[in-house]
Design an enzyme around this catalytic site. Sequence first.
Site, PDB file in Angstrom:
ATOM      1  N   GLY A  33      40.015 -14.406  27.257  1.00  0.00           N
ATOM      2  CA  GLY A  33      40.056 -15.509  26.301  1.00  0.00           C
ATOM      3  C   GLY A  33      40.316 -14.957  24.917  1.00  0.00           C
ATOM      4  CG  LEU A  34      42.375 -17.447  22.104  1.00  0.00           C
ATOM      5  CD1 LEU A  34      42.436 -18.744  21.295  1.00  0.00           C
ATOM      6  CD2 LEU A  34      43.616 -16.596  21.853  1.00  0.00           C
ATOM      7  CB  SER A  35      39.448 -12.598  18.922  1.00  0.00           C
ATOM      8  OG  SER A  35      38.439 -12.047  18.104  1.00  0.00           O
ATOM      9  N   GLY A  36      36.620 -14.292  19.738  1.00  0.00           N
ATOM     10  CA  GLY A  36      35.683 -15.316  19.298  1.00  0.00           C
ATOM     11  C   GLY A  36      35.419 -16.405  20.316  1.00  0.00           C
ATOM     12  CB  SER A  37      36.889 -17.195  23.624  1.00  0.00           C
ATOM     13  OG  SER A  37      36.800 -15.941  24.288  1.00  0.00           O
ATOM     14  N   GLY A  38      33.806 -16.054  23.052  1.00  0.00           N
ATOM     15  CA  GLY A  38      32.468 -15.877  23.607  1.00  0.00           C
ATOM     16  C   GLY A  38      32.416 -15.010  24.842  1.00  0.00           C
ATOM     17  CE  LYS A  39      37.506 -11.761  25.196  1.00  0.00           C
ATOM     18  NZ  LYS A  39      37.547 -12.439  23.886  1.00  0.00           N
ATOM     19  CB  SER A 107      43.074  -9.100  29.325  1.00  0.00           C
ATOM     20  OG  SER A 107      42.117 -10.098  29.572  1.00  0.00           O
TER      21      SER A 107
END
EC number: 2.7.1.25
Length: 199
Positions: A33-39, A107
């Site tokens: 997921g995007l940066s800041g998505s919470g992964k 990724s």
Amino acid sequence: MATTNVVWHEHKTTKSSRAAALDQAPKVLWLTGLSGSGKSTLAGLLEQKLAAEGKHTYLLDGDNVRHGLCGDLGFADKDRVENIRRISEVSKLFVDAGLIVLTAFISPFKADRSYCRNLVEQGEFVEIFVDTPIDICEQRDPKGLYKKARAGDIKDFTGIDSNYEAPEAPEVHLEWKDESAEETAERLYALLVDNGLLG
């Protein structure tokens, strides 16, 4: 350049025997997921949940691996590809050890995520798309990266001036907007269990 004059050595202790000793099905739980998505937050909470149940895990986090294994790489597309290639190979080794490996990486490219999927056996790779809208990611911006990218101080930033290829058919499509991290992690765990993705 590909390595030559090297032959894979088959050992007597196998992945199946290691997994049996650990009483679990080895997996790659790949959060993208995007940066800041919470992964990273979700991966950490999910690992705690699995560990509390006696599962043997290891968490590979995007920032952490760049302190060592991938410390020589930048963020241009070719470096991102190599970063994920290395992580994929490490993930394969963890699966061979019988572990449940969780990864938290942007990724951004489908081909790179497919590379990891193809390294392990069918059913061992679980793609988890942490689908958080970019405006929410920017509001969170825990590292101030979006602000720097918008100002032109960071180049090749995913979602701003570098493309993110969203998964088309992930095993888990997790939308995260208003829930707490803990609530979302519980929902993720339930999805994994209900769909038989933890083995």
